[in-house]
Design a protein around this motif. Structure first.
Motif, PDB file in Angstrom:
ATOM      1  N   ALA A  52       0.888  -1.461   0.338  1.00  0.00           N
ATOM      2  CA  ALA A  52       0.156   0.097  -0.111  1.00  0.00           C
ATOM      3  C   ALA A  52       0.662   1.159  -0.008  1.00  0.00           C
ATOM      4  CB  ALA A  52      -1.126  -0.162   1.451  1.00  0.00           C
ATOM      5  N   LYS A 159      -6.915  -5.411  -3.893  1.00  0.00           N
ATOM      6  CA  LYS A 159      -6.581  -4.212  -3.647  1.00  0.00           C
ATOM      7  C   LYS A 159      -8.192  -3.334  -2.411  1.00  0.00           C
ATOM      8  CE  LYS A 159      -3.063  -3.436  -5.338  1.00  0.00           C
ATOM      9  NZ  LYS A 159      -1.762  -3.736  -5.157  1.00  0.00           N
ATOM     10  N   ASN A 187      -7.250   2.481  -3.289  1.00  0.00           N
ATOM     11  CA  ASN A 187      -7.124   3.340  -4.679  1.00  0.00           C
ATOM     12  C   ASN A 187      -8.326   3.878  -5.028  1.00  0.00           C
ATOM     13  OD1 ASN A 187      -5.816   1.241  -6.101  1.00  0.00           O
ATOM     14  ND2 ASN A 187      -6.994  -0.312  -6.539  1.00  0.00           N
TER      15      ASN A 187
END
Lengths: 351, 328
Positions: A52, A159, A187
């Motif tokens: 991340a 994600k 995201n």
């Protein structure tokens, strides 16, 4: 913003649900203890956090806007100092606050993961708040049958998680907000609909805001990129493409954010990308996501210019230059370098 | 008691002494080799487990009385009542063990068979080729609290794998004949022996060529092993993974790589801790000296280092994570 020497100490997990049909908060389910994982699973959890915040990840440095005692920033600063039992107890509030912040039924439920530890070559305390959405998948069984499950989370490719990471800038006695930095991975931060799907997490829930220096950062991104293209050892024709790409990326692209790595990958040949990243690092343009605030480069983005000897200039809107002008380098008389310009339009007027 | 029963009774009462003597020789030779070379090399060198083997009583009596050997003192003259085999790959390795025997203080030895001598005498004959010693303690010897009388014999055979195969083939036919070997049998045995000798020559050539071809990477592994031991504080355990990694990273091992690695490990001391952790968790990858080159590549290039990594992405994830990078 790669997390060097990340050591995760404690993890606690709770579950929140989407609002009820009458838009009331559905009470979260709280865990009564720390999450105990075997080493391999701990490594996998750390790997998700790394992915991340690695270089080019969709993460953005944020400003801490709210830090009253009931806000996440203050609760987080306190929770890292607690014993394990209190850590679990105090982490309940993090889950409830997310349920509160999800004001509409369009926000799905999920797991709230609160974790702490140290990070950095000279280790500094941090805490993280993650929302991980559950998703569907199949689990293989020994007899090659499969079970369908709807409770997967943190699978690497999906994600489907957001993280707010707060890192102290000194080892102890931190004062809010100055002694903490906040970075958000999401995201959906970069989508054009950023405000809808991301703001409830970083804004309403974590109490963060897009940093006020975004406009300056976009300007330095623009200037440093132009400087890099100007001095790159590629042909003039290639430079035309790179400039076209830069103007398109900033002006035409609908996304709400820009990022050095993303621009490199989309518009540059592989052999230039590394140099470009290094150049941007030297020019102190962050590698994280930058909110696309064009207020400081507005004027210079409006007109693109190509200059030649004897004060000859070709100028026009960047989209038009990109779409209607073809620039080619040719050999002229006596071996001179000439430029052949094709404009896909009749000459409409002259003075 | 009959002659055979008397012989057998004596052997039964003394065979433990022989076994201890054989065991002592094994341990001593292995220790000598390990200190001359390294334990890992000795492990590579010996292709068959080394252990003392006592002769079967029935076979011993056969040999003493029924094979027309005409011993005056069969018990004393039969020197292979206990035996040890050292089996190596290449003919040239035989001398390592021979030297260890000949240089041991307190032992006497005689060469029972010496193929080099035999071949000098009969250069056109192809026969069983191995080195056999009979080793005895010069004086009474104490081993783990037990006495071995001076002169107790033990036969030590040193041979190559090829010779070992040959002797297995001809074991009970040509050398210990309960029947006469026919000329055709002897001819075929001589042919295979000639072939084995030629094969050994080719083996040695191939071995040398491989050594020459891998010289460069072996030099790198040696240099990296030194850094690894010094900086990580553990001995590396290069395996086939080392070759795999070096195939990918050999090109990075130029100019200042040794000092670059040392600098990286000293600036980022947590890398040392992480490598130690993973070795403790039995991850063989992190015990390879050349893992340090992979780290150097990730430090310089981040995720882009994936394109050189010769194993799976998942196996690179821990290295990337150490620098805050990830394959995902």
């Amino acid at each position: 913003m790669p997390l060097e020497n990340l050591k995760i100490r404690r993890i606690c997990l709770h579950e929140v649900y989407k609002r009820t049909d009458d838009r009331q908060i559905a009470a979260p389910t709280y865990s009564s203890g720390l999450l105990e994982l075997p080493q391999k699973a701990r490594d996998a959890f750390a790997s998700r956090v790394h992915s991340a915040f690695r270089n080019d990840a969709k993460c953005m440095a944020m400003s801490i806007k709210r830090f009253e005692p009931n806000d996440i920033a203050a609760r987080g600063a306190a929770i890292i100092l607690t014993e394990d039992a209190d850590f679990v107890q105090q982490s309940h509030a993090f889950a409830y606050k997310l349920a509160e912040a999800q004001t509409s039924r369009k926000y799905p439920g999920g797991l709230v993961v609160i974790f702490d530890g140290t990070v950095g070559r000279d280790p500094l305390p941090f805490y993280g708040v993650m929302k991980a959405e559950l998703h569907e998948g199949f689990v293989k069984q020994n007899d090659l049958q499969a079970t369908f499950v709807e409770t997967l989370f943190l699978t690497p490719k999906t994600k489907l998680y957001k993280i707010g990471l707060f890192i102290a800038t000194k080892y102890s006695d931190q004062v809010l907000p100055d002694d903490w930095t906040a970075t958000v991975y999401d995201n959906q931060l970069t989508s054009s609909d950023r405000d809808g799907s991301a703001i409830y997490f970083y804004g309403a829930y974590l109490g963060l805001e897009i940093p006020s220096n975004s406009a300056r950062q976009v300007k330095s991104f623009f200037d440093a990129s132009k400087e890099f293209i100007r001095s790159a050892s590629v042909s003039q024709e290639k430079k035309v493409d790179l400039y076209n790409g830069l103007y398109a990326y900033l002006k035409v692209d609908q996304a709400g954010t820009i990022q050095v790595g993303e621009f490199a990958e989309r518009f540059m040949p592989p052999e230039l990308q590394e140099n470009y990243r290094n150049h941007m690092r030297r020019e102190r343009v962050p590698a994280t996501v930058i909110s696309k605030d064009l207020t400081e480069c507005g004027a210079s983005l409006r007109i693109r210019k190509l200059r030649f000897a004897n004060r000859i200039t070709l100028s026009g809107p960047p989209e038009a230059i990109s779409d209607f002008v073809d620039v080619r380098q040719v050999e002229g008389e006596g071996g001179e370098t000439w430029t052949q310009i094709t404009i896909k339009s009749p000459l409409e007027g002259q003075e | 008691m009959t002659r055979d029963e008397e012989f057998s009774a004596r052997w039964e009462s003394e065979k433990l002494i022989y076994k201890r003597w054989g065991g002592h020789i094994c341990r001593h030779i292995l220790a000598t080799l390990s200190s001359t070379f390294t334990p890992a090399y000795v492990n590579e060198l010996l292709k068959v487990r080394v252990e003392p083997r006592l002769k079967d009583t029935r076979k011993l009596i056969e040999k003493a009385f029924y094979r027309r050997k005409a011993y005056a003192d069969p018990y004393g003259e039969i020197t292979d009542k206990v035996g040890i085999r050292f089996v190596v790959l290449l003919g040239r390795n035989i001398r390592h063990i021979a030297t260890a025997i000949e240089e041991t203080e307190g032992w006497t030895w005689s060469k029972d068979r010496d193929y080099e001598e035999e071949q000098k005498e009969n250069p056109v004959t192809f026969d069983y080729a191995a080195v056999h010693y009979v080793v005895r303690p010069r004086n009474d010897l104490e081993v783990n609290g037990f006495r071995i009388p001076a002169g107790t014999p033990c036969e030590v055979q040193i041979k190559t794998l090829l010779q070992h195969a040959y002797s297995e083939l001809t074991h009970d036919t040509i050398y210990k004949p309960q029947m006469q070997a026919t000329p055709a049998m002897q001819r075929n045995a001589a042919k295979s022996m000639a072939l084995l000798e030629a094969t050994n020559d080719y083996f040695e050539k191939v071995f040398d060529q491989v050594r020459e071809a891998t010289k460069a990477v072996r030099v790198i592994t040696a240099a990296l092993s030194m850094i690894y031991t010094r900086e990580i504080g553990l001995d590396p355990h290069p395996s086939v993974l080392e070759g795999l990694l070096l195939e990918a990273y050999e090109g990075l091992a130029e100019e200042d790589y040794e000092s670059d690695i040392a600098t990286m490990l000293r600036e980022k001391t947590y890398l040392v801790d992480n490598i130690r952790d993973r070795v403790a968790r039995q991850n063989p990858l992190f015990a390879q000296p050349s893992i340090l080159l992979a780290y150097l590549d990730v430090e310089k290039r981040g995720r882009a280092a994936l394109n050189r990594w010769p194993l799976t992405e998942a196996e690179m994830e821990p290295l990337l994570n150490d620098f805050g990078e990830s394959v995902h």
